[in-house]
Design a protein around this motif. Structure first.
Motif, PDB file in Angstrom:
ATOM      1  N   MET A   1       0.860  -1.166   0.000  1.00  0.00           N
ATOM      2  CA  MET A   1       0.000   0.000   0.000  1.00  0.00           C
ATOM      3  C   MET A   1       0.911   1.235   0.000  1.00  0.00           C
ATOM      4  SD  MET A   1      -3.060   1.125   2.638  1.00  0.00           S
ATOM      5  CE  MET A   1      -3.157  -0.511   3.208  1.00  0.00           C
ATOM      6  N   ASN A   2       0.664   2.126  -0.977  1.00  0.00           N
ATOM      7  CA  ASN A   2       1.508   3.312  -1.112  1.00  0.00           C
ATOM      8  C   ASN A   2       0.822   4.611  -0.731  1.00  0.00           C
ATOM      9  OD1 ASN A   2       3.760   1.890  -2.128  1.00  0.00           O
ATOM     10  ND2 ASN A   2       2.751   1.763  -4.112  1.00  0.00           N
ATOM     11  N   SER A   3      -0.500   4.671  -0.913  1.00  0.00           N
ATOM     12  CA  SER A   3      -1.182   5.940  -0.655  1.00  0.00           C
ATOM     13  C   SER A   3      -2.520   5.708   0.055  1.00  0.00           C
ATOM     14  CB  SER A   3      -1.420   6.708  -1.955  1.00  0.00           C
ATOM     15  OG  SER A   3      -2.213   5.960  -2.840  1.00  0.00           O
ATOM     16  N   ILE A   4      -2.708   6.501   1.100  1.00  0.00           N
ATOM     17  CA  ILE A   4      -3.938   6.448   1.888  1.00  0.00           C
ATOM     18  C   ILE A   4      -4.533   7.841   1.876  1.00  0.00           C
ATOM     19  CG2 ILE A   4      -4.932   6.060   4.170  1.00  0.00           C
ATOM     20  CD1 ILE A   4      -2.451   4.264   4.739  1.00  0.00           C
ATOM     21  N   TYR A   5      -5.808   7.930   1.548  1.00  0.00           N
ATOM     22  CA  TYR A   5      -6.530   9.201   1.587  1.00  0.00           C
ATOM     23  C   TYR A   5      -7.563   9.113   2.705  1.00  0.00           C
ATOM     24  CZ  TYR A   5      -4.706  10.995  -2.839  1.00  0.00           C
ATOM     25  OH  TYR A   5      -3.896  11.486  -3.810  1.00  0.00           O
ATOM     26  N   VAL A   6      -7.732  10.217   3.418  1.00  0.00           N
ATOM     27  CA  VAL A   6      -8.726  10.264   4.481  1.00  0.00           C
ATOM     28  C   VAL A   6      -9.466  11.592   4.383  1.00  0.00           C
ATOM     29  CG1 VAL A   6      -7.037  11.114   6.167  1.00  0.00           C
ATOM     30  CG2 VAL A   6      -9.137  10.033   6.978  1.00  0.00           C
ATOM     31  N   THR A   7     -10.769  11.522   4.551  1.00  0.00           N
ATOM     32  CA  THR A   7     -11.581  12.739   4.499  1.00  0.00           C
ATOM     33  C   THR A   7     -11.613  13.406   5.861  1.00  0.00           C
ATOM     34  OG1 THR A   7     -13.605  11.534   4.990  1.00  0.00           O
ATOM     35  CG2 THR A   7     -13.029  11.804   2.656  1.00  0.00           C
ATOM     36  N   SER A   8     -11.751  14.725   5.849  1.00  0.00           N
ATOM     37  CA  SER A   8     -11.811  15.464   7.105  1.00  0.00           C
ATOM     38  C   SER A   8     -12.820  16.591   7.016  1.00  0.00           C
ATOM     39  CB  SER A   8     -10.437  16.051   7.445  1.00  0.00           C
ATOM     40  OG  SER A   8     -10.546  16.863   8.596  1.00  0.00           O
ATOM     41  N   ASP A   9     -13.700  16.639   8.014  1.00  0.00           N
ATOM     42  CA  ASP A   9     -14.600  17.783   8.150  1.00  0.00           C
ATOM     43  C   ASP A   9     -14.442  18.410   9.534  1.00  0.00           C
ATOM     44  OD1 ASP A   9     -15.820  15.929   9.773  1.00  0.00           O
ATOM     45  OD2 ASP A   9     -17.690  15.848   8.644  1.00  0.00           O
TER      46      ASP A   9
ATOM     47  N   ARG B   1      -5.170  18.004   0.381  1.00  0.00           N
ATOM     48  CA  ARG B   1      -5.898  18.326  -0.844  1.00  0.00           C
ATOM     49  C   ARG B   1      -7.217  18.969  -0.421  1.00  0.00           C
ATOM     50  NH1 ARG B   1      -1.669  16.904  -2.503  1.00  0.00           N
ATOM     51  NH2 ARG B   1      -1.184  15.338  -4.071  1.00  0.00           N
ATOM     52  N   GLN B   2      -7.436  20.187  -0.879  1.00  0.00           N
ATOM     53  CA  GLN B   2      -8.666  20.906  -0.574  1.00  0.00           C
ATOM     54  C   GLN B   2      -9.287  21.409  -1.865  1.00  0.00           C
ATOM     55  OE1 GLN B   2      -8.580  23.470   3.090  1.00  0.00           O
ATOM     56  NE2 GLN B   2      -6.650  24.000   2.130  1.00  0.00           N
ATOM     57  N   ARG B   3     -10.586  21.454  -1.860  1.00  0.00           N
ATOM     58  CA  ARG B   3     -11.298  22.033  -3.000  1.00  0.00           C
ATOM     59  C   ARG B   3     -12.603  22.648  -2.535  1.00  0.00           C
ATOM     60  NH1 ARG B   3     -10.617  17.917  -8.060  1.00  0.00           N
ATOM     61  NH2 ARG B   3      -8.367  18.149  -8.231  1.00  0.00           N
TER      62      ARG B   3
ATOM     63  N   VAL C   1     -15.199  12.228  -4.657  1.00  0.00           N
ATOM     64  CA  VAL C   1     -15.259  11.371  -5.847  1.00  0.00           C
ATOM     65  C   VAL C   1     -14.281  11.864  -6.912  1.00  0.00           C
ATOM     66  CG1 VAL C   1     -16.733  10.654  -7.773  1.00  0.00           C
ATOM     67  CG2 VAL C   1     -17.593  10.523  -5.429  1.00  0.00           C
ATOM     68  N   ASP C   2     -14.254  13.167  -7.165  1.00  0.00           N
ATOM     69  CA  ASP C   2     -13.360  13.714  -8.186  1.00  0.00           C
ATOM     70  C   ASP C   2     -11.891  13.461  -7.851  1.00  0.00           C
ATOM     71  OD1 ASP C   2     -15.548  14.620  -9.602  1.00  0.00           O
ATOM     72  OD2 ASP C   2     -15.320  16.721  -8.986  1.00  0.00           O
ATOM     73  N   LEU C   3     -11.490  13.748  -6.617  1.00  0.00           N
ATOM     74  CA  LEU C   3     -10.087  13.562  -6.235  1.00  0.00           C
ATOM     75  C   LEU C   3      -9.671  12.096  -6.246  1.00  0.00           C
ATOM     76  CD1 LEU C   3      -9.645  16.224  -3.420  1.00  0.00           C
ATOM     77  CD2 LEU C   3      -8.387  16.103  -5.574  1.00  0.00           C
ATOM     78  N   VAL C   4     -10.542  11.217  -5.769  1.00  0.00           N
ATOM     79  CA  VAL C   4     -10.216   9.791  -5.774  1.00  0.00           C
ATOM     80  C   VAL C   4     -10.108   9.270  -7.205  1.00  0.00           C
ATOM     81  CG1 VAL C   4     -11.114   7.495  -5.183  1.00  0.00           C
ATOM     82  CG2 VAL C   4     -11.067   9.310  -3.462  1.00  0.00           C
TER      83      VAL C   4
ATOM     84  N   LEU D   1      -9.112   4.592   0.730  1.00  0.00           N
ATOM     85  CA  LEU D   1      -9.833   5.797   1.141  1.00  0.00           C
ATOM     86  C   LEU D   1     -10.489   5.485   2.486  1.00  0.00           C
ATOM     87  CD1 LEU D   1     -11.073   8.634   0.694  1.00  0.00           C
ATOM     88  CD2 LEU D   1     -12.975   7.466  -0.475  1.00  0.00           C
ATOM     89  N   VAL D   2     -10.211   6.318   3.490  1.00  0.00           N
ATOM     90  CA  VAL D   2     -10.783   6.150   4.827  1.00  0.00           C
ATOM     91  C   VAL D   2     -11.733   7.313   5.089  1.00  0.00           C
ATOM     92  CG1 VAL D   2     -10.297   5.970   7.293  1.00  0.00           C
ATOM     93  CG2 VAL D   2      -8.699   4.997   5.636  1.00  0.00           C
ATOM     94  N   MET D   3     -12.929   6.981   5.569  1.00  0.00           N
ATOM     95  CA  MET D   3     -13.924   7.999   5.892  1.00  0.00           C
ATOM     96  C   MET D   3     -14.547   7.659   7.230  1.00  0.00           C
ATOM     97  SD  MET D   3     -15.754   8.225   2.146  1.00  0.00           S
ATOM     98  CE  MET D   3     -16.797   9.598   2.570  1.00  0.00           C
ATOM     99  N   GLY D   4     -14.797   8.679   8.034  1.00  0.00           N
ATOM    100  CA  GLY D   4     -15.498   8.482   9.290  1.00  0.00           C
ATOM    101  C   GLY D   4     -16.982   8.327   9.036  1.00  0.00           C
TER     102      GLY D   4
END
Length: 113
Positions: free
Chosen positions: A1-9, A85-87, A96-99, A107-110
């Motif tokens: 595994m090379n890249s992990i993305y996580v969402t944040s609010d 990464r912010q948009r 969805v666009d960034l992934v 991709l990890v999401m709470g």
């Protein structure tokens, strides 16, 4: 595994997801990217265009500072890189666009429920 993305609010559930993702990034020596979407409810008036742009700029700067601070703190304890990464846009669309564009390994999401 090379890249992990996580969402944040910035809510507690996303903080938990970010902490979990940092632990995974340390374990797998993977890059960690924090995804954040920001937006304002549209205002249909020429009078508010400049104010709206200033508010969006402030939202971006505030969230960038919070995310960068978290990254800096986490990287003290681990051997991984942390990116932001912010948009501007609705969270579902931005995620969805960034992934789709960057195709992370995970991709990890709470969740609230």
């Amino acid at each position: 595994m090379n890249s992990i993305y996580v969402t944040s609010d910035f809510l507690e559930v996303s903080q938990n997801a970010m902490n979990f993702s940092a632990a995974l990034a340390r374990q797998f020596e993977a890059d960690l990217t924090l995804l954040h979407a920001y937006h304002l409810t549209p205002i249909y008036s020429d009078f508010y265009v400049d104010l709206r742009e200033e508010q969006l700029k402030q939202l971006r700067m505030d969230s960038e500072w919070q995310l960068k601070s978290w990254c800096d703190e986490q990287m003290k304890d681990g051997n991984f890189q942390c990116y932001i990464r912010q948009r501007n846009g609705l969270a579902a669309d931005v995620i969805v666009d960034l992934v789709n564009e960057e195709q992370p390994d995970l991709l990890v999401m709470g969740t609230r429920k």
